[in-house]
Design a protein around this motif. Structure first.
Motif, short mmCIF file in Angstrom:
data_model
loop_
_atom_site.label_atom_id
_atom_site.label_comp_id
_atom_site.label_asym_id
_atom_site.label_seq_id
_atom_site.Cartn_x
_atom_site.Cartn_y
_atom_site.Cartn_z
N ALA A 142 0.86 -1.19 0.00
CA ALA A 142 0.00 0.00 0.00
C ALA A 142 0.90 1.24 0.00
O ALA A 142 1.79 1.36 0.84
CB ALA A 142 -0.91 -0.01 1.22
N ALA A 143 0.64 2.13 -0.92
CA ALA A 143 1.44 3.35 -1.03
C ALA A 143 1.27 4.21 0.22
O ALA A 143 0.28 4.09 0.94
CB ALA A 143 1.02 4.13 -2.27
N LEU A 144 2.23 5.07 0.48
CA LEU A 144 2.13 6.02 1.58
C LEU A 144 0.94 6.95 1.34
O LEU A 144 0.65 7.31 0.19
CB LEU A 144 3.41 6.84 1.70
CG LEU A 144 4.68 6.04 2.06
CD1 LEU A 144 5.89 6.97 2.07
CD2 LEU A 144 4.54 5.35 3.41
N SER A 145 0.26 7.33 2.41
CA SER A 145 -0.96 8.13 2.29
C SER A 145 -1.23 8.83 3.61
O SER A 145 -0.55 8.57 4.61
CB SER A 145 -2.15 7.23 1.92
OG SER A 145 -2.55 6.49 3.08
N PRO A 146 -2.25 9.69 3.67
CA PRO A 146 -2.62 10.30 4.95
C PRO A 146 -3.06 9.27 6.00
O PRO A 146 -3.13 9.59 7.19
CB PRO A 146 -3.77 11.23 4.57
CG PRO A 146 -3.58 11.53 3.13
CD PRO A 146 -3.01 10.28 2.55
N THR B 264 5.50 2.87 8.83
CA THR B 264 6.17 2.78 7.53
C THR B 264 7.21 1.68 7.57
O THR B 264 7.82 1.42 8.61
CB THR B 264 6.85 4.13 7.20
OG1 THR B 264 5.87 5.17 7.22
CG2 THR B 264 7.51 4.11 5.83
N ALA B 265 7.40 1.02 6.42
CA ALA B 265 8.51 0.08 6.25
C ALA B 265 9.20 0.42 4.95
O ALA B 265 8.66 1.15 4.11
CB ALA B 265 8.00 -1.37 6.24
N ASN B 266 10.40 -0.12 4.78
CA ASN B 266 11.13 0.11 3.53
C ASN B 266 11.60 -1.22 2.96
O ASN B 266 12.26 -2.00 3.64
CB ASN B 266 12.34 1.03 3.76
CG ASN B 266 13.09 1.26 2.45
OD1 ASN B 266 13.85 0.41 2.00
ND2 ASN B 266 12.86 2.40 1.83
N TYR B 267 11.20 -1.45 1.72
CA TYR B 267 11.70 -2.59 0.94
C TYR B 267 11.56 -2.15 -0.50
O TYR B 267 10.43 -1.95 -0.97
CB TYR B 267 10.87 -3.86 1.22
CG TYR B 267 11.50 -5.13 0.70
CD1 TYR B 267 12.50 -5.78 1.43
CD2 TYR B 267 11.13 -5.68 -0.51
CE1 TYR B 267 13.08 -6.94 0.97
CE2 TYR B 267 11.71 -6.85 -0.99
CZ TYR B 267 12.68 -7.48 -0.24
OH TYR B 267 13.27 -8.64 -0.70
N VAL B 268 12.63 -1.92 -1.17
CA VAL B 268 12.66 -1.27 -2.48
C VAL B 268 12.33 0.22 -2.33
O VAL B 268 13.07 1.08 -2.78
CB VAL B 268 11.73 -1.95 -3.52
CG1 VAL B 268 11.88 -1.29 -4.89
CG2 VAL B 268 12.00 -3.44 -3.61
N ILE B 269 11.18 0.52 -1.72
CA ILE B 269 10.77 1.90 -1.45
C ILE B 269 10.12 1.97 -0.06
O ILE B 269 9.83 0.94 0.54
CB ILE B 269 9.74 2.41 -2.50
CG1 ILE B 269 8.49 1.53 -2.46
CG2 ILE B 269 10.32 2.43 -3.90
CD1 ILE B 269 7.31 2.18 -3.12
N ASN B 270 9.85 3.20 0.41
CA ASN B 270 9.05 3.36 1.62
C ASN B 270 7.58 3.08 1.29
O ASN B 270 7.08 3.54 0.25
CB ASN B 270 9.17 4.79 2.17
CG ASN B 270 10.52 5.04 2.80
OD1 ASN B 270 11.11 4.15 3.40
ND2 ASN B 270 11.02 6.26 2.67
N TYR B 271 6.90 2.34 2.14
CA TYR B 271 5.48 2.03 1.91
C TYR B 271 4.77 1.93 3.26
O TYR B 271 5.40 1.98 4.32
CB TYR B 271 5.34 0.73 1.10
CG TYR B 271 5.81 -0.50 1.83
CD1 TYR B 271 4.95 -1.23 2.65
CD2 TYR B 271 7.13 -0.93 1.72
CE1 TYR B 271 5.38 -2.36 3.32
CE2 TYR B 271 7.58 -2.06 2.41
CZ TYR B 271 6.69 -2.76 3.20
OH TYR B 271 7.13 -3.87 3.89
N SER B 272 3.46 1.79 3.22
CA SER B 272 2.66 1.73 4.44
C SER B 272 2.75 0.35 5.08
O SER B 272 2.30 -0.64 4.50
CB SER B 272 1.19 2.04 4.14
OG SER B 272 1.05 3.37 3.69
N ALA B 273 3.31 0.31 6.29
CA ALA B 273 3.30 -0.94 7.06
C ALA B 273 2.00 -1.06 7.82
O ALA B 273 1.59 -2.15 8.20
CB ALA B 273 4.47 -0.97 8.03
N ALA B 274 1.32 0.08 8.05
CA ALA B 274 0.03 0.07 8.75
C ALA B 274 -0.79 1.29 8.32
O ALA B 274 -0.24 2.34 7.99
CB ALA B 274 0.22 0.06 10.26
N LEU B 275 -2.10 1.10 8.32
CA LEU B 275 -3.05 2.15 7.97
C LEU B 275 -4.11 2.24 9.06
O LEU B 275 -4.40 1.25 9.72
CB LEU B 275 -3.75 1.83 6.64
CG LEU B 275 -2.90 1.66 5.39
CD1 LEU B 275 -3.73 1.08 4.25
CD2 LEU B 275 -2.27 2.98 4.97
#
Length: 197
Positions: A148-152, A157-168
Motif C-alpha cells: 500500500a502506497a504512503l498516504s494520509p 512505515t517500512a522500507n523494501y525497495v521503497i518506503n510504503y505503508s506498514a500500517a493504515l
C-alpha cells in the motif's frame, strides 16, 4: 468479548487463532453476517490473491458488510490490501475503506532484493494506539509482493525497495501489512492493543 475472524478462503487463519489463544481470547472463524455484525472485534486476515478473495466476499455480500462495520476491524496482510481502493494484482477493485492504491514491488535490475519480501523488517513512524508500548524500529514478519502506497492514513512505515505503508488507520479500521501473529512479542502486543480498543 466476542472476537470474530472473517472466513473468506484466504489462508493464515490458524496462526491468528493461536495468537489470540495466547492472549486468552477465543476467536470465532465465520462468514456468517449476523455473527460478524454482533462481534466486539473483527479480524480480517489473509494470505492469497486479491481478485479471487474479492470474488468470494462479493458472492456472500461480505464486501458491503465489512465496509459498514462500526466496531474495531483489523486487516492483516491481504486483508489490509483488500481494505484499500484498488490493487494492481489482477487489476482488482477492492473495498475502498482506504483511498489507497496497492502496487507491485518493482525491484531494479541491479537490486538484490527479491520479490516477494519474505522475512523480518523494521517498522518506523509508529503513530496510533495500535502501537502503544511497541518500540520504534521493532521488527515484524512480512510476506508480500504488493504494498500500500504512503498516504494520509499511514500510521507506520517500512522500507523494501521503497518506503510504503506498514500500517493504515481510518476511524474504526486498522490494517497492517505484516503478520503480528508471527512477529514475536511486539506483534503480540499489537494484537493485545487492538483487543483493548
Amino acid at each position: 468479548m466476542k472476537t470474530v475472524i472473517i472466513k473468506y478462503n484466504a489462508g493464515n487463519i490458524r496462526s491468528v487463532l493461536f495468537a489470540l489463544d495466547r492472549l486468552g481470547v477465543e476467536g470465532v472463524v465465520t462468514d456468517n453476517p449476523e455473527e460478524i455484525k454482533a462481534a466486539d472485534k473483527v479480524i480480517f486476515p489473509g494470505v492469497g490473491e486479491a481478485s479471487s478473495a474479492m470474488r468470494y466476499l462479493k458472492e456472500r455480500k461480505l464486501d458491503q458488510l465489512i465496509t459498514g462495520l462500526k466496531q474495531p476491524v483489523l486487516g492483516i496482510c491481504l486483508g489490509m490490501q483488500l481494505l484499500c481502493q484498488h490493487s494492481e494484482e489482477n487489476d482488482t477493485n477492492c473495498l475502498g475503506v482506504f483511498d489507497v492504491e496497492v502496487k507491485r514491488f518493482q525491484s531494479p535490475v541491479d537490486n538484490l532484493l527479491k520479490i516477494p519480501q519474505i522475512g523480518w523488517n523494521n517498522i518506523t513512524g509508529l503513530y496510533c494506539t495500535l502501537f502503544e508500548h511497541v518500540p520504534e524500529n521493532s521488527y515484524m514478519y512480512f510476506v508480500h509482493s504488493y504494498y500500500a502506497a504512503l498516504s494520509p492514513y499511514t500510521v507506520a512505515t517500512a522500507n523494501y525497495v521503497i518506503n510504503y505503508s506498514a500500517a493504515l488507520q481510518k476511524d474504526n479500521f486498522y490494517a497492517v501489512q505484516f503478520h503480528p501473529e508471527k512477529s514475536a512479542g511486539e506483534g503480540q502486543k499489537i494484537l493485545e492493543n487492538f483487543l483493548k480498543l
